[in-house]
Design an enzyme around this catalytic site. Structure first.
Site, PDB file in Angstrom:
ATOM      1  N   SER A 280      39.396  36.268  37.763  1.00  0.00           N
ATOM      2  CA  SER A 280      40.801  36.449  37.549  1.00  0.00           C
ATOM      3  C   SER A 280      41.004  37.470  36.700  1.00  0.00           C
ATOM      4  CB  SER A 280      41.600  35.186  37.126  1.00  0.00           C
ATOM      5  OG  SER A 280      41.586  34.166  37.880  1.00  0.00           O
TER       6      SER A 280
ATOM      7  N   ASN B 180      47.622  39.782  38.345  1.00  0.00           N
ATOM      8  CA  ASN B 180      47.550  39.085  36.913  1.00  0.00           C
ATOM      9  C   ASN B 180      47.808  40.240  35.876  1.00  0.00           C
ATOM     10  OD1 ASN B 180      46.870  36.675  38.192  1.00  0.00           O
ATOM     11  ND2 ASN B 180      44.682  36.955  37.951  1.00  0.00           N
TER      12      ASN B 180
ATOM     13  N   HIS C 107      39.249  38.941  44.820  1.00  0.00           N
ATOM     14  CA  HIS C 107      40.015  38.075  44.253  1.00  0.00           C
ATOM     15  C   HIS C 107      41.200  37.341  45.177  1.00  0.00           C
ATOM     16  CE1 HIS C 107      43.335  37.533  40.956  1.00  0.00           C
ATOM     17  NE2 HIS C 107      42.699  36.276  40.976  1.00  0.00           N
TER      18      HIS C 107
ATOM     19  N   GLU D 247      42.960  40.528  46.748  1.00  0.00           N
ATOM     20  CA  GLU D 247      42.599  41.903  45.972  1.00  0.00           C
ATOM     21  C   GLU D 247      41.115  42.250  46.243  1.00  0.00           C
ATOM     22  OE1 GLU D 247      46.096  41.985  42.656  1.00  0.00           O
ATOM     23  OE2 GLU D 247      44.129  40.992  42.164  1.00  0.00           O
TER      24      GLU D 247
END
Ligand SMILES: CCCCCCCCCCCCC[C@H](O)CC(=O)SCCNC(=O)CCNC(=O)[C@H](O)C(C)(C)COP(=O)(O)OP(=O)(O)OC[C@H]1O[C@@H](n2cnc3c(N)ncnc32)[C@H](O)[C@@H]1OP(=O)(O)O
Ligand code: NAD
Length: 310
Positions: free
Chosen positions: A143, A214, A164, A176
């Site tokens: 992450s 994120n 991701h 991602e």
């Protein structure tokens, strides 16, 4: 609310896109690894799911079966027998192991989804690099950690990248795809094709902190916690505010519980260590207290809220 059409579209798109990768090993059978194993098996891949804990693997098989059942109910609404066949075939494509080295030997792609800790990931990737065949691509579902830093311990830096996924993996449509400094074009193209084959919409990210989602989401959740810590609003009101006022499907504190407060803490601690002067990433005493008490969110039955144990 997810509509039938979205699930059906996702399901059919995953069945029609081709990928050269047929054998995927997923390491970590927790929240994310079980979801990655599910979508891979749904798309016809041969999956080996690995965890150090046999109990986690048994739990993962149970939850994957239940979630495949939810998909089957929608896709094979009027054909329950076909639905049962779909579930049985997908489950039949998933085998479980506790030894990552043995599991790497037959993989075209390894997706790592273990604890968010650089030292633990380094130890695992060193083993995987030595055990996996020459052509195998190694990828991390991290992450918040740097893909280049994770890849620093492997020899095959050209065959390493980030994949991701988002939680819950079977529902969230984004993937991602992260290019490290030495990720080859062939590896990047193979990861993009595989992501599409498992039904995801892929975006390309550089190896920057938090990639895209994120980098925006972490400061938002941190600020929500601080708002709550200051006593400016109740947890329930903060969550209602962002759902009804900003149209988010979950409020920030519900989402923190859903992701797992331990994962939240690993992310925040890692970024604070790396960027000590950034006030957004300063430790949050309430988060540390909840994690120390074993209140990890949905998975442990309590976080900001209480949940029924599964
Ligand atoms: C303490 C904090 C300190 C701060 C520190 C730093 C913070 C760091 C935070 C970032 C962490 C990053 C983590 C990671 O890297 C990135 C992420 O993954 S972020 C999380 C992204 N996810 C979300 O934002 C989820 C948002 N929520 C939703 O989309 C929805 O709420 C939901 C989860 C889909 C649930 O929807 P609901 O409508 O509420 O509930 P339903 O039960 O009706 O479900 C809807 C629909 O989906 C189907 N479904 C749900 N789960 C699954 C599943 N696992 N498998 C298959 N299908 C599933 C369900 O059947 C429903 O289908 P329908 O009947 O509607 O067709
Ligand atoms: N939770 C989320 O919403 C989310 C979303 C996207 C990415 N991620 C990332 O995915 C990774 C996993 O997160 P999670 O939420 O699934 O964690 P989790 O705690 O649910 O699962 C991690 C699993 O890894 C296992 N494990 C630990 N070390 C291992 C090893 N050496 N070999 C094999 N198994 C090992 C543990 O037993 C555990 O079952 C982390 O890097 C996290 O940052 C999490």
């Amino acid at each position: 609310m997810m509509q039938f059409g979205v699930i059906a579209r996702k399901f059919s798109s995953s069945a029609s896109v081709q990928s050269a990768i047929k054998n995927v090993t997923v390491i970590g059978g927790g929240l994310m690894g079980s979801g990655i194993a599910q979508v891979s098996a749904q798309a016809g891949q041969n999956v080996t799911l690995v965890d150090v804990s046999p109990d986690v693997l048994a739990k993962a098989q149970k939850s994957i079966g239940a979630n495949l059942g939810r998909v089957a109910k929608k896709v094979y609404k009027d054909k329950p027998q076909e639905g049962e066949k779909f579930v049985a075939e997908a489950l039949g494509r998933i085998k479980t192991l506790t030894d990552p080295v043995a599991a790497a030997k037959s993989a075209d792609l390894v997706v790592e989804a273990i604890v968010e800790n650089m030292d633990v990931k380094h130890k695992l990737f060193k083993q995987l690099d030595e055990a996996a065949p020459e052509h195998t691509i190694l990828a991390s579902n991290t992450s918040s950690l740097s893909i280049n830093e994770i890849a620093s311990v492997v020899k095959r830096k050209d065959r390493f990248g980030g994949l991701h996924f988002f939680n819950p993996v079977p529902v969230m449509r984004l993937l991602e795809v992260v290019k490290g400094a030495e990720t080859s074009e062939a590896t990047y193209n193979a990861m993009m094709a595989w992501g599409k084959a498992v039904g995801k919409t892929c975006i390309t990210c550089k190896d920057t902190p938090g990639f895209v989602v994120n980098r925006l989401l972490v400061p938002y959740i941190c600020e929500a916690i601080r708002l709550y810590e200051r006593g400016d609003a109740s947890a329930r009101d903060i969550d209602i505010a962002m759902k009804l006022g900003a149209g988010y499907p979950m409020g920030p504190l519900e989402l923190a519980d859903y992701v797992g407060l331990d994962t939240n803490k690993f992310i925040l601690d890692g970024w604070h260590k790396k960027y000590p002067d950034q006030p957004l990433f300063k430790p949050i005493p309430l988060l540390n207290k909840l994690v120390a008490e074993g209140k990890l969110g949905v998975k442990s039955g309590e976080g900001f809220y209480k949940y029924e144990k599964k």
